[in-house]
Each structure stands twice: as C-alpha cells, then as structure tokens.
Write a protein that holds these residues in place. Structure first.
Motif, PDB file in Angstrom:
ATOM      1  N   ARG A 128      11.470  43.398 -28.839  1.00  0.00           N
ATOM      2  CA  ARG A 128      10.286  42.575 -29.091  1.00  0.00           C
ATOM      3  C   ARG A 128       9.078  43.175 -28.387  1.00  0.00           C
ATOM      4  NH1 ARG A 128      12.305  38.092 -28.416  1.00  0.00           N
ATOM      5  NH2 ARG A 128      12.304  37.372 -30.585  1.00  0.00           N
ATOM      6  N   THR A 129       9.261  43.615 -27.166  1.00  0.00           N
ATOM      7  CA  THR A 129       8.169  44.269 -26.440  1.00  0.00           C
ATOM      8  C   THR A 129       7.731  45.535 -27.155  1.00  0.00           C
ATOM      9  OG1 THR A 129       8.971  43.397 -24.318  1.00  0.00           O
ATOM     10  CG2 THR A 129       7.490  45.293 -24.241  1.00  0.00           C
ATOM     11  N   HIS A 130       8.696  46.302 -27.646  1.00  0.00           N
ATOM     12  CA  HIS A 130       8.383  47.523 -28.394  1.00  0.00           C
ATOM     13  C   HIS A 130       7.515  47.207 -29.607  1.00  0.00           C
ATOM     14  CE1 HIS A 130       9.203  51.451 -30.403  1.00  0.00           C
ATOM     15  NE2 HIS A 130       9.138  50.703 -31.501  1.00  0.00           N
ATOM     16  N   LEU A 131       7.867  46.178 -30.354  1.00  0.00           N
ATOM     17  CA  LEU A 131       7.120  45.826 -31.572  1.00  0.00           C
ATOM     18  C   LEU A 131       5.714  45.344 -31.236  1.00  0.00           C
ATOM     19  CD1 LEU A 131       9.937  43.990 -33.567  1.00  0.00           C
ATOM     20  CD2 LEU A 131       9.001  46.263 -34.028  1.00  0.00           C
ATOM     21  N   ILE A 132       5.581  44.567 -30.166  1.00  0.00           N
ATOM     22  CA  ILE A 132       4.254  44.083 -29.770  1.00  0.00           C
ATOM     23  C   ILE A 132       3.355  45.249 -29.388  1.00  0.00           C
ATOM     24  CG2 ILE A 132       3.007  42.748 -28.031  1.00  0.00           C
ATOM     25  CD1 ILE A 132       5.400  40.804 -27.989  1.00  0.00           C
ATOM     26  N   ASN A 133       3.899  46.168 -28.583  1.00  0.00           N
ATOM     27  CA  ASN A 133       3.114  47.340 -28.174  1.00  0.00           C
ATOM     28  C   ASN A 133       2.774  48.225 -29.370  1.00  0.00           C
ATOM     29  OD1 ASN A 133       3.231  46.506 -25.503  1.00  0.00           O
ATOM     30  ND2 ASN A 133       5.039  47.753 -25.035  1.00  0.00           N
ATOM     31  N   SER A 134       3.722  48.358 -30.281  1.00  0.00           N
ATOM     32  CA  SER A 134       3.480  49.169 -31.470  1.00  0.00           C
ATOM     33  C   SER A 134       2.383  48.566 -32.330  1.00  0.00           C
ATOM     34  CB  SER A 134       4.781  49.296 -32.273  1.00  0.00           C
ATOM     35  OG  SER A 134       4.571  50.031 -33.465  1.00  0.00           O
ATOM     36  N   ALA A 135       2.430  47.241 -32.516  1.00  0.00           N
ATOM     37  CA  ALA A 135       1.401  46.576 -33.319  1.00  0.00           C
ATOM     38  C   ALA A 135       0.028  46.734 -32.669  1.00  0.00           C
ATOM     39  CB  ALA A 135       1.751  45.104 -33.499  1.00  0.00           C
ATOM     40  N   ASP A 136      -0.026  46.585 -31.349  1.00  0.00           N
ATOM     41  CA  ASP A 136      -1.307  46.757 -30.652  1.00  0.00           C
ATOM     42  C   ASP A 136      -1.866  48.158 -30.876  1.00  0.00           C
ATOM     43  OD1 ASP A 136      -1.316  44.191 -29.679  1.00  0.00           O
ATOM     44  OD2 ASP A 136      -0.418  44.720 -27.743  1.00  0.00           O
ATOM     45  N   HIS A 137      -0.988  49.145 -30.874  1.00  0.00           N
ATOM     46  CA  HIS A 137      -1.446  50.521 -31.092  1.00  0.00           C
ATOM     47  C   HIS A 137      -2.007  50.694 -32.491  1.00  0.00           C
ATOM     48  CE1 HIS A 137      -1.451  54.934 -31.040  1.00  0.00           C
ATOM     49  NE2 HIS A 137      -0.910  54.859 -32.243  1.00  0.00           N
ATOM     50  N   TRP A 138      -1.236  50.252 -33.503  1.00  0.00           N
ATOM     51  CA  TRP A 138      -1.665  50.485 -34.885  1.00  0.00           C
ATOM     52  C   TRP A 138      -2.875  49.650 -35.269  1.00  0.00           C
ATOM     53  CZ3 TRP A 138      -0.178  54.781 -36.603  1.00  0.00           C
ATOM     54  CH2 TRP A 138       1.094  55.289 -36.381  1.00  0.00           C
ATOM     55  N   LEU A 139      -3.019  48.484 -34.644  1.00  0.00           N
ATOM     56  CA  LEU A 139      -4.125  47.612 -35.010  1.00  0.00           C
ATOM     57  C   LEU A 139      -5.388  47.886 -34.205  1.00  0.00           C
ATOM     58  CD1 LEU A 139      -2.199  44.229 -35.420  1.00  0.00           C
ATOM     59  CD2 LEU A 139      -3.181  45.641 -37.239  1.00  0.00           C
ATOM     60  N   SER A 140      -5.293  48.725 -33.186  1.00  0.00           N
ATOM     61  CA  SER A 140      -6.486  49.035 -32.409  1.00  0.00           C
ATOM     62  C   SER A 140      -7.464  49.839 -33.261  1.00  0.00           C
ATOM     63  CB  SER A 140      -6.103  49.851 -31.164  1.00  0.00           C
ATOM     64  OG  SER A 140      -5.539  51.091 -31.543  1.00  0.00           O
ATOM     65  N   GLY A 141      -8.712  49.462 -33.180  1.00  0.00           N
ATOM     66  CA  GLY A 141      -9.728  50.175 -33.951  1.00  0.00           C
ATOM     67  C   GLY A 141      -9.865  49.718 -35.389  1.00  0.00           C
ATOM     68  N   ASP A 145      -9.671  46.052 -38.182  1.00  0.00           N
ATOM     69  CA  ASP A 145      -9.768  44.596 -38.248  1.00  0.00           C
ATOM     70  C   ASP A 145      -8.371  44.001 -38.431  1.00  0.00           C
ATOM     71  OD1 ASP A 145     -10.389  41.976 -38.607  1.00  0.00           O
ATOM     72  OD2 ASP A 145     -11.568  42.252 -40.453  1.00  0.00           O
ATOM     73  N   ARG A 146      -7.892  43.298 -37.407  1.00  0.00           N
ATOM     74  CA  ARG A 146      -6.568  42.678 -37.480  1.00  0.00           C
ATOM     75  C   ARG A 146      -6.491  41.646 -38.597  1.00  0.00           C
ATOM     76  NH1 ARG A 146      -3.306  42.415 -32.671  1.00  0.00           N
ATOM     77  NH2 ARG A 146      -3.979  43.964 -31.149  1.00  0.00           N
ATOM     78  N   HIS A 147      -7.625  41.062 -38.908  1.00  0.00           N
ATOM     79  CA  HIS A 147      -7.640  39.973 -39.887  1.00  0.00           C
ATOM     80  C   HIS A 147      -8.020  40.453 -41.283  1.00  0.00           C
ATOM     81  CE1 HIS A 147      -7.125  37.361 -36.465  1.00  0.00           C
ATOM     82  NE2 HIS A 147      -8.229  37.842 -35.906  1.00  0.00           N
ATOM     83  N   ALA A 148      -8.008  41.776 -41.491  1.00  0.00           N
ATOM     84  CA  ALA A 148      -8.285  42.301 -42.818  1.00  0.00           C
ATOM     85  C   ALA A 148      -7.137  41.953 -43.757  1.00  0.00           C
ATOM     86  CB  ALA A 148      -8.461  43.818 -42.759  1.00  0.00           C
ATOM     87  N   VAL A 149      -7.491  41.555 -44.978  1.00  0.00           N
ATOM     88  CA  VAL A 149      -6.469  41.239 -45.978  1.00  0.00           C
ATOM     89  C   VAL A 149      -5.730  42.519 -46.350  1.00  0.00           C
ATOM     90  CG1 VAL A 149      -6.073  40.379 -48.330  1.00  0.00           C
ATOM     91  CG2 VAL A 149      -7.781  39.280 -46.846  1.00  0.00           C
ATOM     92  N   ILE A 150      -4.414  42.434 -46.455  1.00  0.00           N
ATOM     93  CA  ILE A 150      -3.638  43.625 -46.783  1.00  0.00           C
ATOM     94  C   ILE A 150      -4.078  44.175 -48.141  1.00  0.00           C
ATOM     95  CG2 ILE A 150      -1.649  42.913 -45.437  1.00  0.00           C
ATOM     96  CD1 ILE A 150      -0.307  42.015 -47.989  1.00  0.00           C
ATOM     97  N   ASP A 151      -4.116  45.489 -48.224  1.00  0.00           N
ATOM     98  CA  ASP A 151      -4.581  46.157 -49.439  1.00  0.00           C
ATOM     99  C   ASP A 151      -3.400  46.867 -50.089  1.00  0.00           C
ATOM    100  OD1 ASP A 151      -5.857  47.474 -51.434  1.00  0.00           O
ATOM    101  OD2 ASP A 151      -7.064  48.776 -50.168  1.00  0.00           O
TER     102      ASP A 151
END
Length: 297
Positions: free
Chosen positions: A270-283, A285-291
């Motif tokens: 779970r920690t791995h996934l949270i850190n991974s998401a933070d990395h990919w979502l940095s820079g 818009d987290r709230h962008a609609v999936i394309d």
C-alpha cells in the motif's frame, strides 16, 4: 401476409389489441407486430420469448451473447433467421449490438458471415474507459482504485505461501534486475508496469485480474493520449532513482510473501502504491478527467 399475430399458449391468433396471455392491452398506437415488444413477427415455434417492450434484436443479441461467451460458434445468417423467426434487417440490428461490444466480427461477402471474438482485457478496458471518461472519472481515481485491491492481493499471496507463486515472483524480480544491469530503461519501465497485473493474476481471482488489467490499460492509454512519461534510453537522475526504488520495493514484497507476513506485505505494498501515485501525478492535474478516446486528429 398478415404479420399481426399474438401468442396464446402454443398457438398463434390474429392480433386484436389484446394478447390472451396478458392482462392489459398493447400500448396505444401499436399498429403492427413490429411496433410492439409483446408481439411477434409472425407465428413460429422457434421464436424466442419476448417480455414487455424488449425489441426482437435485443433478445437475439442476448441469446447470441451467451453462446459466444460460452465458446459456441455463430451460425450462418439464414439459419439464425429461421431459428429466431425474424427478418434479415432485425438480425443485422442484433449483429450491430454485438459488434459494438466487440463480441463478433461481421465479414461481408464471406460464407460464414460472422466470426465470434473472444472477450479480453482490451475490449473490457475500452468499454469501461469510455464510460468512465463520459462520467468524469479522474486519473487520480484510477490510482486510488488500484490501492483498494493490490494490497489485498499481496496479503493473500503471503497467507497462501505457495511455492509456485514465490518462484514466479522471484523470476519476475530476476528479470527486472537483469534489465537494470543492461540499462534497458524503456523495457524496465514496461516491466515494472506489468508487475502490478502479474501480482494480482497470481491470486487466481479472475475478477481481480481483469480489474487490474483494465486499470493498467486505462493508465497506459491516458498517458499515451496526453504524451506523458515517454520512456527514453537516457532517463534523468530522478527517474533512475525512482526505477531503482521500484525494483527494491518488489524485492522486499517478495521476501514478505515468502516468509508469510501477510500484514507486512499488505502494508508495504500500500505504501508502494501511494508513493508511486504521488510520483506519477506530480506535475499534472490529479483531477483531470481520464483521456481514453484521445483528441481528434
């Protein structure tokens, strides 16, 4: 030939505005058999049953869908017309429904006519992705969904401690380490992404495996459509460090599963996934609609 008939038990009688088997008359304005779901296109013992206002083409699509998923072939058009007691245009409407679901391929001019297609993760991802994009689902929600079941999968594998699972995990870890040694960075990125699906697939739970494959496909499509995170042969230092942490994290997960530490495996992943998401979502818009569909050419 008069097509206005109504079924009474095993017999067909001319339509008079009310079916003997039904307690209420047909809908107002119903002028013919083709306009009412409670009527047939004519007397035929092979006709599939109708309920309420369901169209003949939808009922045929339902019947064929069950058979295709069960692995049965699709009969030729004349045989289907005779079986269901419908016209060619009605059958074509059913085929269009199944084509849109990517369950069949209609080959015009071919003797066989229709070829069944085996449903797979790609077709599931396409349908789910289009629905999610239309409903406004965000890219952050995809990562959150992954956090909901991958840690459970890790704990399940640790409790089971199956030698075959552990051997598969160690083989995956060995392949990742070899890619690091070879500095095959694009291949390493793809292999790390695949590991999420491989981990869940080891549980043997088909529902979880399909969900994991769908999320992985949607993330890949979104990143490709937005030109995000294109792998290169010469990644920057931050990317190299992130990839290294990913491989080391998988090594630790494998050890936790091997010793049967279910709580530790679940918490670690779970920690791995949270850190991974933070990395990919940095820079971004987290709230962008999936394309999933992509911009028009």
């Amino acid at each position: 030939m008069d097509q206005r008939h109504c079924r009474s038990g095993d017999r067909w009688k001319p339509y008079s505005g009310r079916c003997p088997d039904l307690s209420t008359p047909h809908e107002p304005g119903c002028r013919s058999a083709r306009e009412c779901g409670r009527l047939s296109e004519g007397p035929s013992p092979a006709l599939i049953p109708f309920v309420g206002k369901i169209r003949a083409s939808e009922r045929i699509a339902d019947a064929l869908r069950r058979e295709i998923i069960a692995g049965q072939p699709v009969a030729r058009t004349p045989a289907l017309m005779e079986r269901f007691g419908v016209s060619r245009p009605t059958l074509r409407q059913a085929f269009r429904v199944l084509e849109n679901e990517q369950l069949i391929e209609v080959r015009h001019g071919s003797r066989n006519g229709v070829r069944p297609l085996r449903p797979g993760p790609d077709s599931a991802a396409r349908m789910v992705g289009q629905s999610l994009q239309a409903s406004g689902a965000t890219i952050e929600q995809l990562y959150e969904a992954r956090e909901a079941f991958e840690p459970f999968a890790a704990a399940l594998l640790a409790r089971r401690r199956d030698r075959r699972d552990i051997a598969t995990l160690r083989a995956s870890l060995g392949a990742l380490s070899a890619l690091v040694e070879a500095q095959a960075w694009p291949d390493l990125g793809a292999a790390l992404a695949r590991f999420h699906h491989e981990l869940v697939a080891l549980t043997g739970n088909q529902m979880l495996a399909l969900t994991a494959a769908t999320i992985a496909t949607l993330l890949e499509q979104h990143q490709r459509n937005r030109n995000l995170f294109i792998e290169t042969d010469k990644p920057d230092v931050a990317t190299l460090e992130f990839r290294g942490r990913g491989v080391r994290s998988i090594a630790r997960l494998t050890r936790l599963i091997e010793v049967g530490d279910a709580d530790g495996a679940e918490a670690h992943w779970r920690t791995h996934l949270i850190n991974s998401a933070d990395h990919w979502l940095s820079g971004q818009d987290r709230h962008a609609v999936i394309d999933i569909v992509g911009e028009p050419a």
